[in-house]
Design an enzyme around this catalytic site. Structure first.
Site, PDB file in Angstrom:
ATOM      1  CE  LYS A  22      -1.753   1.509   4.061  1.00 43.41           C
ATOM      2  NZ  LYS A  22      -1.415   2.900   4.409  1.00 43.41           N
ATOM      3  CG  ASN A  23       2.290   2.695   3.546  1.00 45.84           C
ATOM      4  OD1 ASN A  23       1.129   2.993   3.244  1.00 45.84           O
ATOM      5  ND2 ASN A  23       2.674   2.498   4.778  1.00 45.84           N
ATOM      6  CB  CYS A 125      -5.171  10.053  11.499  1.00 43.22           C
ATOM      7  SG  CYS A 125      -3.577   9.372  11.912  1.00 43.22           S
ATOM      8  NE  ARG A 130       0.661  10.381  10.389  1.00 44.41           N
ATOM      9  CZ  ARG A 130       0.043   9.384   9.742  1.00 44.41           C
ATOM     10  NH1 ARG A 130      -1.070   8.888  10.232  1.00 44.41           N
ATOM     11  NH2 ARG A 130       0.532   8.921   8.598  1.00 44.41           N
ATOM     12  N   PRO A 131       1.493  16.406  11.232  1.00 39.48           N
ATOM     13  CG  PRO A 131       3.231  17.523  12.301  1.00 39.48           C
ATOM     14  CD  PRO A 131       2.302  16.365  12.456  1.00 39.48           C
ATOM     15  CB  VAL A 132       2.218  18.204   5.805  1.00 40.66           C
ATOM     16  CG1 VAL A 132       1.464  16.877   5.797  1.00 40.66           C
ATOM     17  CG2 VAL A 132       1.257  19.393   5.765  1.00 40.66           C
ATOM     18  CG  LEU A 134       9.281  18.179   8.932  1.00 44.66           C
ATOM     19  CD1 LEU A 134       9.858  16.834   9.362  1.00 44.66           C
ATOM     20  CD2 LEU A 134      10.169  19.322   9.419  1.00 44.66           C
ATOM     21  CG  ASP A 315       3.439   1.437   9.531  1.00 45.47           C
ATOM     22  OD1 ASP A 315       3.609   1.684   8.319  1.00 45.47           O
ATOM     23  OD2 ASP A 315       3.139   2.305  10.362  1.00 45.47           O
ATOM     24  NE  ARG A 407      -7.372   4.232   5.287  1.00 46.27           N
ATOM     25  CZ  ARG A 407      -6.834   5.327   5.793  1.00 46.27           C
ATOM     26  NH1 ARG A 407      -7.234   5.780   6.964  1.00 46.27           N
ATOM     27  NH2 ARG A 407      -5.902   5.988   5.147  1.00 46.27           N
TER      28      ARG A 407
END
Ligand code: EPZ
Length: 428
Positions: A22-23, A125, A130-132, A134, A315, A407
């Site tokens: 998936k990733n 989540c 979960r900031p973005v 960077l 994970d 998912r």
């Protein structure tokens, strides 16, 4: 909402085909935005997140043609052709982005190709904020002007992005992927230091190279990219899912069974395999797949700390915690990547697990037997942790909100049932 009912206590024995990752598939799909020619992806897993990404890309003008079976046979997977002749819409809307955080991966490619992009902030989540930040700081270093307006990232650049020397203060997987894709069309050379070394990042880099990108240092923490005016089409097979494979390895261990993981790549799973062997599990890399067995074995708790690859993967933390909840002795599990990734603990405790949390560590004391109970899934990997505990528990467990599982795990019930598990999906 569907739920899954499992009657536990049956050792799993058999073969499980491992699907495409998936990733890896998610950034690979976003890479189509970088080229006007067709990108063909093989071994694509059949997952909700893949459908979400396909819908998002279609909203940007990508033509998608899916064929091939969704049977999830080993290295069968599906074949997806993606063609972005032109990006017809540079806005990624909240109603699509909120369904999947990885939507942020369209930001770098759209900005690099169109000079502007408006992408909804993904929001947090269950496992963390979960900031973005960077991602955004690095794009600004490449010449982008970025503002946050109404929950959206507004990014523009005069002309092309410029190559830059980027140093990520913290390893970020999708941050590395976003910037790697943006750099392939930038003017000049970009160096990405402290780049994520996850196998999925290397898989994306290899696909970009097949599309004509010039990238050095694949698999290392320093990526060097020399920008091109355009990328061409390519065909690329999605690498096997090391987290799906690891999850089913734990299923074999926790039920004291023996399972062969077809198409699993042991080289991507060395930190997990080391922990499983230290705990008393037998693991052998065989021609027909990765053989994992705990038949007749005593499994004991081992201390674990999550780290960026090649360290122990965050994970896999929830899944391995379920194993140690049923092992002999104690294990200290420390989560260093996300601030709230112990949501599975209260549910495991409802099944009789003995776990105490201290800040970002959990002390897990193994018990002889967990007992089945009605439990609630909260996030993708926490849900798998509950499935694994249920497979080992005495009695019946019903797991609610299994849309989390859909998912990231293709044909979960079928793959487990093929190895003897008593599992069924209850449709609401
Ligand atoms: C990727 O998420 C994976 N998702 C996650 O898998 C995985 O858990 C994670 O990497 C870590 O390995 C995909 O690849 C689609 P990060 P990502 O950026 O990229 C902080 C699953 O279960 N950070 O590596 O979002 C962040 O808060 C999912 O399949 C910032 O502070 O993770 C976290 O604490 C869950 N600012 C840490 O870095 C940023 O701009 C690592 O996050 C970016 C990240």
């Amino acid at each position: 909402m569907d739920s899954i009912r499992i009657r536990g206590g049956i050792p799993l024995n058999g073969v499980i085909p491992i699907s495409g990752a998936k990733n890896a598939a998610l950034p690979l799909m976003a890479a189509t935005l970088l080229s006007a020619e067709t990108l063909t992806l093989r071994n694509l897993p059949h997952l909700v997140d893949i459908t979400t990404m396909a819908n998002l890309l279609a909203s940007h003008g990508v033509a998608l043609h899916m064929n091939g079976n969704a049977s999830g046979q080993a290295c069968g997977g599906r074949v997806l052709e993606l063609t972005t002749a032109a990006i017809t819409n540079t806005t990624a809307h909240y109603d699509l982005v909120r369904k999947m955080r990885a939507s942020i991966l369209v930001l770098g490619p759209i900005l690099a190709r169109e000079g502007k992009a408006r992408v909804s902030l993904p929001g947090g989540c269950a496992i963390g904020a979960r900031p973005v930040d960077l991602h955004l700081k690095a794009l600004e270093q490449m010449g982008a002007k970025i503002s946050i307006d109404g929950g959206y990232v507004d990014a523009t650049v005069d002309g092309r992005l410029k190559g830059a020397h980027l140093v990520f203060p913290q390893v970020t997987v999708t941050g590395t992927e976003n910037l790697l894709m943006a750099a392939t069309l930038a003017d000049g050379e970009t160096i990405i230091d402290n780049a994520a070394r996850e196998p999925e990042v290397a898989d994306l880099a290899n696909c970009l190279i097949a599309m004509g990108a010039e990238i050095e240092g694949v698999g290392s923490s320093r990526l060097v990219v020399r920008g091109k005016d355009a990328l061409h089409g390519a065909t690329h097979a999605v690498l096997p899912d090391r987290i799906e494979a690891g999850s089913y390895a734990v299923a074999a261990a926790i039920t004291r069974g023996s399972v062969t993981l077809q198409n699993a790549d042991a080289a991507q799973m060395s930190a997990l395999i080391k922990v499983l062997i230290a705990a008393g599990v037998e693991v052998e890399d065989r021609a027909e797949g990765l053989w994992v067995s705990a038949a007749g074995r005593t499994i004991k708790g081992v201390d674990v700390m999550t780290e960026p690859h090649p360290g122990f993967p965050t994970d896999m933390q929830a899944q391995v915690m379920a194993l140690f909840a049923t092992a002999e002795g104690a294990s200290m599990m420390t989560e260093t990547i996300f601030e709230n990734r112990f949501m599975h603990v209260p549910e495991l405790k409802r099944m009789g697990a003995d776990i105490n949390i201290h800040n970002n560590s959990a002390i897990v004391r193994g018990v002889a037997k967990l007992s089945g109970a009605p439990v609630m899934a909260t996030d993708l990997r926490a849900s798998m942790s509950l499935v694994l505990a249920a497979l080992a528990a005495a009695g019946e467990t019903t797991i609610a909100r299994v849309y989390h599982l859909d998912r990231g795990y293709e044909r979960l019930e079928q793959k487990l049932a093929a190895c003897g598990a008593d599992v069924e999906r209850l449709r609401d």
